[in-house]
Write a protein that holds these residues in place. Structure first.
Motif, PDB file in Angstrom:
ATOM      1  N   LEU A 221       0.827  -1.208   0.000  1.00 38.22           N
ATOM      2  CA  LEU A 221       0.000   0.000   0.000  1.00 38.22           C
ATOM      3  C   LEU A 221       0.861   1.257   0.000  1.00 38.22           C
ATOM      4  N   ARG A 222       1.970   1.207   0.754  1.00 41.50           N
ATOM      5  CA  ARG A 222       2.862   2.364   0.780  1.00 41.50           C
ATOM      6  C   ARG A 222       3.419   2.639  -0.615  1.00 41.50           C
ATOM      7  N   ARG A 225       0.584   3.978  -2.764  1.00 40.57           N
ATOM      8  CA  ARG A 225       0.314   5.389  -2.475  1.00 40.57           C
ATOM      9  C   ARG A 225       1.349   6.298  -3.123  1.00 40.57           C
ATOM     10  N   TYR A 226       2.611   5.853  -3.091  1.00 41.90           N
ATOM     11  CA  TYR A 226       3.666   6.650  -3.720  1.00 41.90           C
ATOM     12  C   TYR A 226       3.448   6.724  -5.235  1.00 41.90           C
ATOM     13  N   ASN A 228       0.610   6.205  -6.814  1.00 41.15           N
ATOM     14  CA  ASN A 228      -0.604   6.973  -7.087  1.00 41.15           C
ATOM     15  C   ASN A 228      -0.342   8.465  -7.007  1.00 41.15           C
ATOM     16  N   LYS A 229       0.539   8.853  -6.071  1.00 44.31           N
ATOM     17  CA  LYS A 229       0.887  10.263  -5.958  1.00 44.31           C
ATOM     18  C   LYS A 229       1.586  10.743  -7.226  1.00 44.31           C
ATOM     19  N   GLU A 232      -0.944  10.904  -9.918  1.00 47.34           N
ATOM     20  CA  GLU A 232      -1.802  12.071  -9.736  1.00 47.34           C
ATOM     21  C   GLU A 232      -1.120  13.329 -10.244  1.00 47.34           C
TER      22      GLU A 232
END
Length: 477
Positions: A221-222, A225-226, A228-229, A232
């Motif tokens: 997940l970490r 998230r990275y 996905n950032k 984004e």
């Protein structure tokens, strides 16, 4: 079970014994035995079994007929005897070794012959028995009955003990385990881990394995998230510079970004759920879109220039790239289009083409008028002078640095071509061309000068070749 056995004796063995004693005594009384003989029988019965004590007590009804017995008087004050004289069967364990049973002797029909002052159901006396508990004999069926009960109770007790142990060793830890998983799912915090207590080796291994899995999930997940950032940020950059839309397999719009709304003039609500041809320009050949759909349906990427029509009716050009999006089974689930606005580039291209055309026309027109032997010029449909030859320039030298229309030189007079006529003077000249008699009168150096005029329409854009002939040297005579 011992207590139950005593009760069973009271209900079975003791009752039968007391009834047997009563029947013996009653029988002897019928034979006319004296009171002493009856006491001898009771004494004999007491000697048959050590620890057995049998006593009898008369009721007040019997005492009225046959008198009182002094040896019984002290016993009549016993509260238990009093209860029995009222018809109550008494069972009482005096200590751990002895049990007392008191049986009322109820009047029957045959008793009324001698006890004429009694009625059926009255208590004529009681039999008081005391016996040792160790002499109790439990019937076989009772043993079996209570053994079954004991076995069932033992099974039930074992079940509850087993359930308790299972709850403590497995179910409670697993329940806590499930609760911890639910809390982790609801909170989204995968770094806390789970704790099961108490725990067996198996539960401990389950806890350890699950926490290791949670650690891997948390690390994944970490990383997600990275990523996905980063995605984004890429999306922000694309949305700032690129026109993006998505459609389903039927071409229905499912997503548009702000740039798409901005260039098309439509809001999101007006676009979502509509077919993508809402922005299609009628100028685009149908073959282009046929080629596009054939490519993306074959899971290929299509690129090309598309002219679109905005909501306000204006047209804009985009460099488009359409990509099919595939699922895990390599099947198309949607299409995404990324476009760059090239409208200004197209305008520059059109401007450059027009300028090149204008330059070519200019060179062409200059060549046309340059070699004419008379005053020659090119005008547009508004009669503006565009190009002139040297002969014209020599005659109209004062116009060298001015941009005027040819008909502004006309002197308006009857018999000459006039710019004030209802019909455009150029059309009038063209209609009278064959007569060779049309003339214009112009002001030249403050003098009136007369010319024959001839016009040749050069193209459909409204360019005309004009020839001016001096009337003195006219080829028309």
């Amino acid at each position: 079970m011992r207590s139950v056995a005593l009760n069973n004796l009271a209900e079975d063995d003791a009752k039968k014994t007391s009834e047997l004693v009563f029947e013996v005594l009653y029988t002897k009384m019928q034979d006319g035995w004296a009171r002493e003989d009856l006491y001898k029988i009771i004494h004999r019965l007491n000697e048959l079994k050590p620890g057995l004590e049998i006593r009898t007590y008369r009721s007040s009804l019997v005492e009225e007929l046959f008198g009182k017995v002094e040896s019984e008087q002290s016993g009549l004050t016993d509260p238990l005897i009093q209860k029995a004289l009222k018809g109550e069967v008494i069972f009482n364990t005096t200590d751990d070794k002895r049990t007392r049973y008191i049986q009322p002797m109820v009047t029957k029909q045959e008793c009324i012959t001698c006890h004429h002052n009694s009625k059926i159901g009255d208590v004529n006396g009681v039999i008081d028995m005391v016996f040792l508990n160790e002499d109790i004999k439990i019937p076989l069926d009772t043993i079996i009955y209570y053994f079954l009960i004991f076995t069932i109770l033992a099974i039930i007790l074992t079940f509850f003990i087993f359930q308790f142990l299972m709850m403590r060793a497995f179910i409670n830890p697993i329940s806590n385990f499930v609760t911890s998983i639910t809390n982790i799912k609801n909170s989204g915090n995968y770094s806390t881990g789970v704790t099961c207590a108490p725990k067996t080796y198996e539960i401990h291994m389950l806890e350890k394995t699950f926490n290791e899995l949670l650690a891997q999930i948390n690390e994944t997940l970490r990383e997600l998230r990275y990523k996905n950032k980063i995605l984004e940020e890429h999306k922000k950059a694309i949305d700032k510079s690129t026109i993006v839309s998505k459609t389903n397999l039927k071409g229905i719009i499912t997503y548009v970004n702000d740039k798409f709304c901005e260039i098309s003039g439509y809001s999101r609500d007006e676009l979502i759920g509509k077919n993508h041809n809402i922005v299609r320009s009628s100028h685009m050949p149908k073959e282009v879109f046929k080629e596009l759909w054939e490519a993306i349906k074959n899971k290929e990427t299509w690129s090309g220039v598309i002219e679109n029509r905005a909501k306000n009716g204006t047209y804009y050009f985009v460099q488009a790239t359409i990509i099919p999006i595939l699922d895990d089974n390599n099947e198309i689930v949607e299409y995404i289009g990324a476009r760059q606005d090239i409208t200004e580039l197209k305008k520059l291209q059109f401007q450059e083409i027009n300028e090149n055309v204008d330059k070519a026309l200019e060179m062409h027109f200059k060549n046309i008028v340059a070699y004419m032997p008379v005053s020659s010029l090119i005008i547009d449909k508004e009669s503006n002078i565009l190009f002139t030859n040297s002969i014209f320039n020599s005659k109209f030298s004062y116009l060298k640095h001015e941009k005027i229309s040819l008909d502004s030189l006309f002197i308006q007079r009857s018999g000459y071509i006039s710019s004030n006529s209802i019909v455009d003077w150029k059309d009038e000249v063209l209609m009278l061309q064959e007569n060779r008699t049309q003339k214009i009168l112009v002001n030249l150096f403050n003098e009136e000068n007369e010319f024959y005029i001839s016009i040749k329409e050069l193209d459909k854009n409204g360019y005309y070749l004009v020839l001016l002939f001096d009337t003195n040297n006219s080829p028309f005579g």
